[in-house]
Motif scaffolding. Structure first.
Motif, PDB file in Angstrom:
ATOM      1  N   ARG A 163       1.955  -6.439   8.389  1.00 52.07           N
ATOM      2  CA  ARG A 163       1.442  -5.601   9.474  1.00 52.07           C
ATOM      3  C   ARG A 163       2.302  -4.349   9.514  1.00 52.07           C
ATOM      4  O   ARG A 163       3.526  -4.432   9.551  1.00 52.07           O
ATOM      5  CB  ARG A 163       1.536  -6.322  10.806  1.00 52.07           C
ATOM      6  CG  ARG A 163       0.641  -7.512  10.884  1.00 52.07           C
ATOM      7  CD  ARG A 163       0.739  -8.163  12.230  1.00 52.07           C
ATOM      8  NE  ARG A 163      -0.114  -9.337  12.253  1.00 52.07           N
ATOM      9  CZ  ARG A 163       0.069 -10.362  13.033  1.00 52.07           C
ATOM     10  NH1 ARG A 163       1.066 -10.367  13.890  1.00 52.07           N
ATOM     11  NH2 ARG A 163      -0.748 -11.377  12.990  1.00 52.07           N
ATOM     12  N   TYR A 164       1.657  -3.191   9.520  1.00 52.99           N
ATOM     13  CA  TYR A 164       2.347  -1.914   9.546  1.00 52.99           C
ATOM     14  C   TYR A 164       2.180  -1.321  10.934  1.00 52.99           C
ATOM     15  O   TYR A 164       1.062  -1.133  11.400  1.00 52.99           O
ATOM     16  CB  TYR A 164       1.789  -0.980   8.474  1.00 52.99           C
ATOM     17  CG  TYR A 164       1.980  -1.552   7.091  1.00 52.99           C
ATOM     18  CD1 TYR A 164       3.156  -1.333   6.406  1.00 52.99           C
ATOM     19  CD2 TYR A 164       1.007  -2.341   6.501  1.00 52.99           C
ATOM     20  CE1 TYR A 164       3.353  -1.872   5.143  1.00 52.99           C
ATOM     21  CE2 TYR A 164       1.191  -2.886   5.247  1.00 52.99           C
ATOM     22  CZ  TYR A 164       2.373  -2.648   4.571  1.00 52.99           C
ATOM     23  OH  TYR A 164       2.564  -3.196   3.341  1.00 52.99           O
ATOM     24  N   ILE A 165       3.288  -1.029  11.582  1.00 53.53           N
ATOM     25  CA  ILE A 165       3.259  -0.581  12.966  1.00 53.53           C
ATOM     26  C   ILE A 165       3.742   0.865  13.035  1.00 53.53           C
ATOM     27  O   ILE A 165       4.855   1.183  12.636  1.00 53.53           O
ATOM     28  CB  ILE A 165       4.140  -1.487  13.840  1.00 53.53           C
ATOM     29  CG1 ILE A 165       3.615  -2.921  13.724  1.00 53.53           C
ATOM     30  CG2 ILE A 165       4.156  -1.006  15.282  1.00 53.53           C
ATOM     31  CD1 ILE A 165       4.530  -3.955  14.287  1.00 53.53           C
ATOM     32  N   PHE A 166       2.878   1.738  13.533  1.00 54.42           N
ATOM     33  CA  PHE A 166       3.155   3.163  13.688  1.00 54.42           C
ATOM     34  C   PHE A 166       3.308   3.473  15.171  1.00 54.42           C
ATOM     35  O   PHE A 166       2.557   4.258  15.733  1.00 54.42           O
ATOM     36  CB  PHE A 166       1.999   3.994  13.108  1.00 54.42           C
ATOM     37  CG  PHE A 166       1.731   3.731  11.657  1.00 54.42           C
ATOM     38  CD1 PHE A 166       2.359   4.486  10.699  1.00 54.42           C
ATOM     39  CD2 PHE A 166       0.852   2.746  11.257  1.00 54.42           C
ATOM     40  CE1 PHE A 166       2.111   4.273   9.352  1.00 54.42           C
ATOM     41  CE2 PHE A 166       0.600   2.512   9.929  1.00 54.42           C
ATOM     42  CZ  PHE A 166       1.239   3.279   8.966  1.00 54.42           C
ATOM     43  N   SER A 167       4.261   2.872  15.822  1.00 58.49           N
ATOM     44  CA  SER A 167       4.364   2.981  17.277  1.00 58.49           C
ATOM     45  C   SER A 167       4.716   4.391  17.737  1.00 58.49           C
ATOM     46  O   SER A 167       4.296   4.815  18.812  1.00 58.49           O
ATOM     47  CB  SER A 167       5.391   1.996  17.817  1.00 58.49           C
ATOM     48  OG  SER A 167       6.662   2.241  17.252  1.00 58.49           O
ATOM     49  N   MET A 197       7.857   9.923  10.564  1.00 57.37           N
ATOM     50  CA  MET A 197       7.271   8.687  11.083  1.00 57.37           C
ATOM     51  C   MET A 197       8.225   7.531  10.861  1.00 57.37           C
ATOM     52  O   MET A 197       8.833   7.424   9.804  1.00 57.37           O
ATOM     53  CB  MET A 197       5.967   8.341  10.351  1.00 57.37           C
ATOM     54  CG  MET A 197       4.782   9.095  10.792  1.00 57.37           C
ATOM     55  SD  MET A 197       3.237   8.351  10.221  1.00 57.37           S
ATOM     56  CE  MET A 197       3.414   8.343   8.473  1.00 57.37           C
ATOM     57  N   ASN A 198       8.332   6.680  11.862  1.00 55.87           N
ATOM     58  CA  ASN A 198       9.038   5.417  11.720  1.00 55.87           C
ATOM     59  C   ASN A 198       7.983   4.330  11.587  1.00 55.87           C
ATOM     60  O   ASN A 198       7.141   4.163  12.466  1.00 55.87           O
ATOM     61  CB  ASN A 198       9.924   5.140  12.928  1.00 55.87           C
ATOM     62  CG  ASN A 198      11.052   6.128  13.033  1.00 55.87           C
ATOM     63  OD1 ASN A 198      11.557   6.589  12.012  1.00 55.87           O
ATOM     64  ND2 ASN A 198      11.451   6.464  14.237  1.00 55.87           N
ATOM     65  N   PRO A 255       0.833  -1.208   0.000  1.00 57.62           N
ATOM     66  CA  PRO A 255       0.000   0.000   0.000  1.00 57.62           C
ATOM     67  C   PRO A 255       0.867   1.257   0.000  1.00 57.62           C
ATOM     68  O   PRO A 255       2.028   1.234   0.414  1.00 57.62           O
ATOM     69  CB  PRO A 255      -0.794  -0.109   1.301  1.00 57.62           C
ATOM     70  CG  PRO A 255       0.097  -0.904   2.187  1.00 57.62           C
ATOM     71  CD  PRO A 255       0.803  -1.878   1.285  1.00 57.62           C
ATOM     72  N   GLN A 256       0.305   2.335  -0.466  1.00 58.92           N
ATOM     73  CA  GLN A 256       0.982   3.618  -0.420  1.00 58.92           C
ATOM     74  C   GLN A 256       0.537   4.329   0.849  1.00 58.92           C
ATOM     75  O   GLN A 256      -0.654   4.591   1.039  1.00 58.92           O
ATOM     76  CB  GLN A 256       0.635   4.457  -1.639  1.00 58.92           C
ATOM     77  CG  GLN A 256       1.316   5.792  -1.655  1.00 58.92           C
ATOM     78  CD  GLN A 256       0.974   6.598  -2.889  1.00 58.92           C
ATOM     79  OE1 GLN A 256       0.168   6.184  -3.692  1.00 58.92           O
ATOM     80  NE2 GLN A 256       1.592   7.740  -3.019  1.00 58.92           N
ATOM     81  N   ILE A 257       1.483   4.650   1.714  1.00 57.96           N
ATOM     82  CA  ILE A 257       1.182   5.294   2.989  1.00 57.96           C
ATOM     83  C   ILE A 257       1.496   6.772   2.851  1.00 57.96           C
ATOM     84  O   ILE A 257       2.611   7.153   2.516  1.00 57.96           O
ATOM     85  CB  ILE A 257       1.982   4.651   4.127  1.00 57.96           C
ATOM     86  CG1 ILE A 257       1.604   3.176   4.232  1.00 57.96           C
ATOM     87  CG2 ILE A 257       1.735   5.378   5.438  1.00 57.96           C
ATOM     88  CD1 ILE A 257       2.449   2.384   5.174  1.00 57.96           C
ATOM     89  N   VAL A 258       0.501   7.603   3.111  1.00 59.64           N
ATOM     90  CA  VAL A 258       0.643   9.051   2.988  1.00 59.64           C
ATOM     91  C   VAL A 258       0.688   9.651   4.387  1.00 59.64           C
ATOM     92  O   VAL A 258      -0.197   9.414   5.200  1.00 59.64           O
ATOM     93  CB  VAL A 258      -0.534   9.652   2.177  1.00 59.64           C
ATOM     94  CG1 VAL A 258      -0.409  11.155   2.088  1.00 59.64           C
ATOM     95  CG2 VAL A 258      -0.605   9.021   0.804  1.00 59.64           C
ATOM     96  N   ASN A 259       1.717  10.442   4.658  1.00 56.59           N
ATOM     97  CA  ASN A 259       1.885  11.085   5.950  1.00 56.59           C
ATOM     98  C   ASN A 259       1.454  12.541   5.833  1.00 56.59           C
ATOM     99  O   ASN A 259       2.155  13.361   5.258  1.00 56.59           O
ATOM    100  CB  ASN A 259       3.348  10.985   6.399  1.00 56.59           C
ATOM    101  CG  ASN A 259       3.597  11.679   7.711  1.00 56.59           C
ATOM    102  OD1 ASN A 259       2.669  12.107   8.389  1.00 56.59           O
ATOM    103  ND2 ASN A 259       4.850  11.799   8.076  1.00 56.59           N
ATOM    104  N   ASN A 260       0.307  12.887   6.384  1.00 59.11           N
ATOM    105  CA  ASN A 260      -0.189  14.257   6.370  1.00 59.11           C
ATOM    106  C   ASN A 260      -0.005  14.951   7.711  1.00 59.11           C
ATOM    107  O   ASN A 260      -0.588  15.996   7.949  1.00 59.11           O
ATOM    108  CB  ASN A 260      -1.678  14.287   5.998  1.00 59.11           C
ATOM    109  CG  ASN A 260      -1.902  13.928   4.557  1.00 59.11           C
ATOM    110  OD1 ASN A 260      -1.055  14.202   3.715  1.00 59.11           O
ATOM    111  ND2 ASN A 260      -3.025  13.311   4.267  1.00 59.11           N
ATOM    112  N   THR A 261       0.789  14.369   8.597  1.00 57.45           N
ATOM    113  CA  THR A 261       0.950  14.926   9.926  1.00 57.45           C
ATOM    114  C   THR A 261       2.023  16.000   9.987  1.00 57.45           C
ATOM    115  O   THR A 261       2.059  16.776  10.929  1.00 57.45           O
ATOM    116  CB  THR A 261       1.320  13.837  10.946  1.00 57.45           C
ATOM    117  OG1 THR A 261       2.592  13.291  10.595  1.00 57.45           O
ATOM    118  CG2 THR A 261       0.269  12.749  10.999  1.00 57.45           C
TER     119      THR A 261
END
Length: 66
Positions: free
Chosen positions: A31-35, A14-15, A4-10
């Motif tokens: 599994r994608y982990i945004f800890s 991000m790690n 998937p394409q992950i878009v960071n709008n924050t």
């Protein structure tokens, strides 16, 4: 495997950790982990993460004992 394409709008760095596992049918699952984001949400005073922990799980941050 489809990535998937992950878009960071924050506006923050991000790690993202990716873990691959195999389900009961032998299919690979990522599994994608945004800890870092979760940790920031839990430690922000008055944040939604902290409020959710308090309201749903009855967990309050430990205060300073004086």
């Amino acid at each position: 495997m489809l990535q998937p394409q992950i878009v960071n709008n924050t506006g923050r760095q991000m790690n993202i950790e990716v873990q691959e596992a195999t389900d009961g049918r032998g299919q690979r699952q990522a599994r994608y982990i945004f800890s870092d984001l979760v940790g920031d949400g839990l430690t922000t005073p008055g944040g939604r993460g902290r409020r959710a922990m308090r309201d749903f799980y009855n967990v309050n941050p430990a205060g300073i004992s004086r």
